[in-house]
Design a protein around this motif. Structure first.
Motif, PDB file in Angstrom:
ATOM      1  N   LYS A  81      -5.522  -3.032   5.752  1.00  0.00           N
ATOM      2  CA  LYS A  81      -6.429  -2.282   6.616  1.00  0.00           C
ATOM      3  C   LYS A  81      -7.688  -3.099   6.838  1.00  0.00           C
ATOM      4  O   LYS A  81      -8.283  -3.606   5.892  1.00  0.00           O
ATOM      5  N   ASP A  82      -8.070  -3.248   8.095  1.00  0.00           N
ATOM      6  CA  ASP A  82      -9.288  -3.986   8.457  1.00  0.00           C
ATOM      7  C   ASP A  82      -9.288  -5.389   7.871  1.00  0.00           C
ATOM      8  O   ASP A  82     -10.309  -5.894   7.394  1.00  0.00           O
ATOM      9  N   GLY A  83      -8.103  -6.038   7.886  1.00  0.00           N
ATOM     10  CA  GLY A  83      -7.997  -7.420   7.451  1.00  0.00           C
ATOM     11  C   GLY A  83      -8.040  -7.642   5.963  1.00  0.00           C
ATOM     12  O   GLY A  83      -8.227  -8.783   5.507  1.00  0.00           O
ATOM     13  N   ALA A  84      -7.848  -6.580   5.175  1.00  0.00           N
ATOM     14  CA  ALA A  84      -7.895  -6.705   3.719  1.00  0.00           C
ATOM     15  C   ALA A  84      -6.714  -5.985   3.093  1.00  0.00           C
ATOM     16  O   ALA A  84      -6.162  -5.038   3.664  1.00  0.00           O
ATOM     17  N   ILE A  85      -6.295  -6.456   1.910  1.00  0.00           N
ATOM     18  CA  ILE A  85      -5.249  -5.778   1.144  1.00  0.00           C
ATOM     19  C   ILE A  85      -5.848  -4.526   0.522  1.00  0.00           C
ATOM     20  O   ILE A  85      -6.918  -4.560  -0.091  1.00  0.00           O
ATOM     21  N   ARG A  86      -5.126  -3.423   0.662  1.00  0.00           N
ATOM     22  CA  ARG A  86      -5.622  -2.134   0.182  1.00  0.00           C
ATOM     23  C   ARG A  86      -4.586  -1.501  -0.746  1.00  0.00           C
ATOM     24  O   ARG A  86      -3.419  -1.345  -0.390  1.00  0.00           O
ATOM     25  N   GLY A  87      -5.009  -1.145  -1.942  1.00  0.00           N
ATOM     26  CA  GLY A  87      -4.180  -0.374  -2.859  1.00  0.00           C
ATOM     27  C   GLY A  87      -4.754   1.014  -2.984  1.00  0.00           C
ATOM     28  O   GLY A  87      -5.955   1.177  -3.237  1.00  0.00           O
ATOM     29  N   GLU A  88      -3.919   2.042  -2.800  1.00  0.00           N
ATOM     30  CA  GLU A  88      -4.447   3.402  -2.780  1.00  0.00           C
ATOM     31  C   GLU A  88      -3.414   4.393  -3.299  1.00  0.00           C
ATOM     32  O   GLU A  88      -2.241   4.329  -2.954  1.00  0.00           O
ATOM     33  N   THR A  89      -3.861   5.316  -4.141  1.00  0.00           N
ATOM     34  CA  THR A  89      -3.014   6.412  -4.587  1.00  0.00           C
ATOM     35  C   THR A  89      -3.548   7.709  -4.015  1.00  0.00           C
ATOM     36  O   THR A  89      -4.757   7.864  -3.804  1.00  0.00           O
ATOM     37  N   THR A  90      -2.639   8.644  -3.774  1.00  0.00           N
ATOM     38  CA  THR A  90      -3.009   9.970  -3.296  1.00  0.00           C
ATOM     39  C   THR A  90      -2.244  11.005  -4.106  1.00  0.00           C
ATOM     40  O   THR A  90      -1.377  10.661  -4.924  1.00  0.00           O
ATOM     41  N   ALA A  91      -2.509  12.286  -3.851  1.00  0.00           N
ATOM     42  CA  ALA A  91      -1.774  13.342  -4.542  1.00  0.00           C
ATOM     43  C   ALA A  91      -0.293  13.268  -4.210  1.00  0.00           C
ATOM     44  O   ALA A  91       0.564  13.593  -5.032  1.00  0.00           O
ATOM     45  N   GLU A  92       0.029  12.828  -2.985  1.00  0.00           N
ATOM     46  CA  GLU A  92       1.434  12.740  -2.571  1.00  0.00           C
ATOM     47  C   GLU A  92       2.078  11.450  -3.051  1.00  0.00           C
ATOM     48  O   GLU A  92       3.270  11.417  -3.359  1.00  0.00           O
ATOM     49  N   ASN A  93       1.324  10.379  -3.110  1.00  0.00           N
ATOM     50  CA  ASN A  93       1.842   9.076  -3.515  1.00  0.00           C
ATOM     51  C   ASN A  93       1.113   8.599  -4.762  1.00  0.00           C
ATOM     52  O   ASN A  93       0.060   7.957  -4.686  1.00  0.00           O
ATOM     53  N   ARG A  94       1.683   8.955  -5.907  1.00  0.00           N
ATOM     54  CA  ARG A  94       1.083   8.590  -7.185  1.00  0.00           C
ATOM     55  C   ARG A  94       1.772   7.367  -7.761  1.00  0.00           C
ATOM     56  O   ARG A  94       2.946   7.132  -7.528  1.00  0.00           O
ATOM     57  N   ALA A  95       1.026   6.614  -8.547  1.00  0.00           N
ATOM     58  CA  ALA A  95       1.588   5.461  -9.241  1.00  0.00           C
ATOM     59  C   ALA A  95       2.278   5.919 -10.514  1.00  0.00           C
ATOM     60  O   ALA A  95       1.692   6.629 -11.324  1.00  0.00           O
ATOM     61  N   ASN A  96       3.528   5.527 -10.679  1.00  0.00           N
ATOM     62  CA  ASN A  96       4.279   5.835 -11.892  1.00  0.00           C
ATOM     63  C   ASN A  96       4.044   4.713 -12.897  1.00  0.00           C
ATOM     64  O   ASN A  96       4.809   3.763 -12.989  1.00  0.00           O
ATOM     65  N   GLY A  97       2.967   4.819 -13.636  1.00  0.00           N
ATOM     66  CA  GLY A  97       2.568   3.730 -14.516  1.00  0.00           C
ATOM     67  C   GLY A  97       1.791   2.680 -13.739  1.00  0.00           C
ATOM     68  O   GLY A  97       1.755   2.695 -12.502  1.00  0.00           O
TER      69      GLY A  97
END
Length: 285
Positions: free
Chosen positions: A71-87
């Motif tokens: 996004k906007d020329g940068a790498i973005r890591g993001e978690t949400t309530a719908e997309n959670r990180a499993n570990g």
């Protein structure tokens, strides 16, 4: 940038470039830091740095597509309530290793939790792994905090026994006998507090030369670690970016500092103009 702030967790990287050893037996950074006579300052950028992120998509990188994007020329890591990180999960660079190298990038994050830059690390695909992108090895800590010890820049041994193996302002050696020997404490807490930029871009340089590891933040040397540990020293491995896991939390259960991080994140993301507007947005669901 951590799932503990699940609705508002974001971590952004830009300007990733690396110089690597071409096999001639010398470090890509050579002895440029020593040669210029001031190890406290970041050395000039070497010629021939390889851009490892194209600013448009994640070509050459592999990670959970639900959580990583551009996004906007940068790498973005993001978690949400719908997309959670499993570990803890990672975005792994696919086009090279980090033996002797110099890495330059910038990061920005919007929460008071942690992430990291993995180098000389290993992709773990067997055993009890919680997702397809588990990585262990040296980690340059990433945080949006300036009060020691929970700050960006220290070395954390992800998945290893030593944990926080070199802290800010330390020049130390892990010996061949497995002992940790502090040689010098060269940076005061107040100096580092002024060095860190909260909520905006911070510049990182990592230089690995043989067993010696150096981290720079915003132009200044922040640690100098020599790792000769007989069992846990790492001489080569992959490069990856971490998105930290954690349980989601409701507004009602959030502490004062956590609420501040949430409202700050909403303002950071442009979803609210001020603190009052951010609180109303959260309370409305």
């Amino acid at each position: 940038m951590r799932c503990a702030l699940s609705l508002f967790a974001a971590l952004v990287f830009s300007g990733l470039a690396v110089a690597q050893d071409t096999g001639g037996g010398q470090d890509v950074a050579s002895d440029r830091v020593v040669a210029q006579g001031d190890e406290s300052q970041v050395p000039p950028e070497p010629e021939g740095m390889q851009q490892i992120f194209n600013g448009q998509d994640l070509s050459g990188w592999d990670g959970d597509p639900r959580l990583w994007s551009v996004k906007d020329g940068a790498i973005r890591g993001e978690t949400t309530a719908e997309n959670r990180a499993n570990g803890n999960t990672f975005l792994i660079w696919q086009e090279g290793n980090t033996k002797d190298f110099e890495l330059r990038l910038s990061f920005r994050c919007n929460a008071t939790n942690n992430s990291g830059i993995q180098y000389r690390s290993k992709h773990i695909t067997e055993g009890n792994v919680r997702n397809d992108w588990v990585v262990r090895g040296y980690q340059h800590e990433i945080r949006n905090e300036n009060k020691l010890p929970n700050v960006p820049g220290f070395i954390y041994e992800e998945g290893g026994p030593r944990g926080r193996m070199c802290m800010i302002g330390e020049r130390l050696e892990w010996t061949a006998e497995g002992e940790k020997e502090l040689k010098q404490k060269f940076m005061e807490d107040e100096e580092f507090e002024q060095l860190v930029k909260l909520d905006v871009w911070n510049d990182v340089v990592i230089i690995a030369q043989g067993s010696r590891l150096r981290h720079y933040l915003n132009g200044k040397l922040i640690l100098d670690c020599t790792d000769n540990h007989p069992d846990n020293a790492k001489s080569d491995g992959i490069l990856a970016l971490q998105l930290h896991a954690g349980p989601p939390i409701t507004w009602e259960r959030a502490s004062g500092p956590m609420r501040g991080a949430i409202t700050g994140a909403l303002i950071f993301e442009g979803k609210a103009k001020n603190e009052d507007e951010a609180k109303k947005l959260v309370e409305s669901g």
